[in-house]
Design a protein around this motif. Structure first.
Motif, PDB file in Angstrom:
ATOM      1  N   THR A 142       0.836  -1.205   0.000  1.00 58.99           N
ATOM      2  CA  THR A 142       0.000   0.000   0.000  1.00 58.99           C
ATOM      3  C   THR A 142       0.868   1.251   0.000  1.00 58.99           C
ATOM      4  N   GLU A 143       1.918   1.255   0.817  1.00 60.39           N
ATOM      5  CA  GLU A 143       2.837   2.394   0.864  1.00 60.39           C
ATOM      6  C   GLU A 143       3.570   2.554  -0.466  1.00 60.39           C
ATOM      7  N   GLY A 144       3.954   1.433  -1.090  1.00 59.03           N
ATOM      8  CA  GLY A 144       4.637   1.487  -2.377  1.00 59.03           C
ATOM      9  C   GLY A 144       3.765   2.050  -3.480  1.00 59.03           C
ATOM     10  N   ILE A 145       2.485   1.717  -3.457  1.00 58.52           N
ATOM     11  CA  ILE A 145       1.542   2.262  -4.435  1.00 58.52           C
ATOM     12  C   ILE A 145       1.389   3.766  -4.213  1.00 58.52           C
ATOM     13  N   ALA A 146       1.229   4.156  -2.956  1.00 62.58           N
ATOM     14  CA  ALA A 146       1.002   5.565  -2.615  1.00 62.58           C
ATOM     15  C   ALA A 146       2.164   6.455  -3.049  1.00 62.58           C
ATOM     16  N   CYS A 147       3.399   5.937  -2.967  1.00 62.19           N
ATOM     17  CA  CYS A 147       4.544   6.780  -3.343  1.00 62.19           C
ATOM     18  C   CYS A 147       5.001   6.546  -4.778  1.00 62.19           C
ATOM     19  N   GLY A 148       4.255   5.760  -5.553  1.00 58.42           N
ATOM     20  CA  GLY A 148       4.547   5.582  -6.970  1.00 58.42           C
ATOM     21  C   GLY A 148       5.613   4.553  -7.294  1.00 58.42           C
ATOM     22  N   GLU A 149       6.046   3.785  -6.302  1.00 57.36           N
ATOM     23  CA  GLU A 149       7.062   2.760  -6.563  1.00 57.36           C
ATOM     24  C   GLU A 149       6.450   1.455  -7.062  1.00 57.36           C
ATOM     25  N   LEU A 150       5.144   1.302  -6.894  1.00 59.11           N
ATOM     26  CA  LEU A 150       4.433   0.122  -7.384  1.00 59.11           C
ATOM     27  C   LEU A 150       3.237   0.571  -8.199  1.00 59.11           C
ATOM     28  N   PRO A 151       2.877  -0.215  -9.221  1.00 57.65           N
ATOM     29  CA  PRO A 151       1.653   0.113  -9.960  1.00 57.65           C
ATOM     30  C   PRO A 151       0.423  -0.184  -9.100  1.00 57.65           C
ATOM     31  N   ASP A 152      -0.691   0.399  -9.477  1.00 61.06           N
ATOM     32  CA  ASP A 152      -1.929   0.175  -8.740  1.00 61.06           C
ATOM     33  C   ASP A 152      -2.278  -1.315  -8.784  1.00 61.06           C
ATOM     34  N   GLN A 153      -2.656  -1.855  -7.647  1.00 56.91           N
ATOM     35  CA  GLN A 153      -3.011  -3.269  -7.519  1.00 56.91           C
ATOM     36  C   GLN A 153      -3.749  -3.459  -6.204  1.00 56.91           C
ATOM     37  N   ASP A 154      -4.356  -4.616  -6.041  1.00 56.00           N
ATOM     38  CA  ASP A 154      -5.026  -4.930  -4.785  1.00 56.00           C
ATOM     39  C   ASP A 154      -3.968  -5.415  -3.801  1.00 56.00           C
ATOM     40  N   PRO A 155      -3.630  -4.614  -2.783  1.00 56.09           N
ATOM     41  CA  PRO A 155      -2.556  -5.000  -1.868  1.00 56.09           C
ATOM     42  C   PRO A 155      -2.805  -6.323  -1.151  1.00 56.09           C
ATOM     43  N   GLU A 156      -4.063  -6.597  -0.788  1.00 57.20           N
ATOM     44  CA  GLU A 156      -4.361  -7.846  -0.071  1.00 57.20           C
ATOM     45  C   GLU A 156      -4.106  -9.067  -0.948  1.00 57.20           C
ATOM     46  N   ARG A 193       9.340  -8.615 -10.105  1.00 54.43           N
ATOM     47  CA  ARG A 193       8.522  -8.712 -11.325  1.00 54.43           C
ATOM     48  C   ARG A 193       7.045  -8.834 -10.979  1.00 54.43           C
ATOM     49  N   ALA A 194       6.730  -9.672 -10.007  1.00 55.06           N
ATOM     50  CA  ALA A 194       5.328  -9.929  -9.662  1.00 55.06           C
ATOM     51  C   ALA A 194       4.620  -8.671  -9.168  1.00 55.06           C
ATOM     52  N   LEU A 195       5.319  -7.877  -8.368  1.00 56.21           N
ATOM     53  CA  LEU A 195       4.692  -6.670  -7.813  1.00 56.21           C
ATOM     54  C   LEU A 195       4.862  -5.462  -8.718  1.00 56.21           C
ATOM     55  N   GLY A 196       5.735  -5.551  -9.715  1.00 56.63           N
ATOM     56  CA  GLY A 196       5.938  -4.427 -10.623  1.00 56.63           C
ATOM     57  C   GLY A 196       6.737  -3.296  -9.998  1.00 56.63           C
TER      58      GLY A 196
END
Length: 199
Positions: A142-156, A193-196
Motif C-alpha cells: 500500500t505504501e509502495g503504491i502511494a509513493c509511486g514505486e508500485l503500480p496500482d493493484q489490490d494489496p491484499e 517482477r510480480a509486484l511491478g
C-alpha cells in the motif's frame, strides 16, 4: 479464603513453562513435530511428563504454542528488516532475504512451520501465521503504491499471493535440507517482477 499464588511461586511457574516451551522449540527445530512428543519434551526440559501436562493440557496445546512462538519470532525479524529500508525495492529485498535466509538457515524448523503435516490446532495457527505475514506485506505494498514505486493493484491479493509463492518455492529446498546459491536472488527477482517494482 481463596488460594493465591505468591509472586515468587508465579515466577517459578512461568520459568518452568518457558523451559518446557524452549525444550519443545529445540526439538521441533531438530526433528520437526513428529519428534516432539510430551515425553521427549519432558526429558529435554528435565521435568516429569506431568509437569508438561500441567502447563499444556494436551500435546496439541504444546505444539500450537511452539508454532505461535516460533512464527512470531520470524514475523518480528522480517518486520524489523523491512522497516529499516526506505524504498519498496529495498524493503522487498529485505523481506525476501530475511524470510528465506532464516528459513534456509534452520531448514527443519522452517519446514515444520510451513509444510509439515500437523494436527488441526497447529494448522489453524499456520493460517494465522500466513495471514499475519500477508497483512505486513500488504502494508508495504500500500505504501509502495502511494509513493509511486508500485503500480496500482489490490494489496491484499498481491500480499497473499507473494506469501504463498515464496513459501511454496522454499518447501522443496527445505525438505531436501539445502538450496542452491541462487535461490534467494531468484526469489527477490520474482517478487520484483510480480509486484511491478519501479526502479
Amino acid at each position: 479464603m481463596a488460594y493465591r499464588r505468591t509472586p515468587g511461586m508465579q515466577a517459578r511457574l512461568t520459568a518452568l513453562r518457558e523451559r518446557i516451551l524452549t525444550a519443545a522449540l529445540d526439538i521441533v527445530a531438530e526433528q520437526g513435530y513428529a519428534g516432539c512428543s510430551v515425553a521427549a519434551v519432558a526429558a529435554r526440559a528435565d521435568v516429569a511428563t506431568g509437569s508438561v501436562y500441567r502447563h499444556f493440557p494436551a500435546k496439541s496445546d504444546l505444539v500450537a504454542e511452539v508454532f505461535r512462538t516460533a512464527s512470531q519470532r520470524e514475523i518480528d525479524a522480517v518486520t524489523r528488516a523491512a522497516d529499516l529500508e526506505e524504498t519498496m525495492d529495498a524493503r522487498l529485498a529485505a523481506i525476501v532475504e530475511t524470510f528465506a535466509g532464516r528459513a534456509l538457515a534452520s531448514p527443519r524448523l522452517a519446514y515444520a512451520l510451513l509444510a509439515e503435516p500437523v494436527d488441526p490446532a497447529v494448522d489453524s495457527e499456520r493460517l494465522a501465521f500466513r495471514r499475519a505475514y500477508a497483512d505486513g506485506f500488504a502494508r508495504y505494498i500500500t505504501e509502495g503504491i502511494a509513493c509511486g514505486e508500485l503500480p496500482d493493484q489490490d494489496p491484499e491479493v498481491s500480499a497473499t499471493a507473494m506469501v504463498g509463492a515464496i513459501s511454496e518455492a522454499l518447501v522443496g529446498p527445505l525438505a531436501a535440507g539445502s538450496a542452491g546459491p541462487d535461490t534467494i536472488p531468484a526469489l527477490i527477482a520474482f517478487a520484483r517482477r510480480a509486484l511491478g517494482v519501479q526502479p
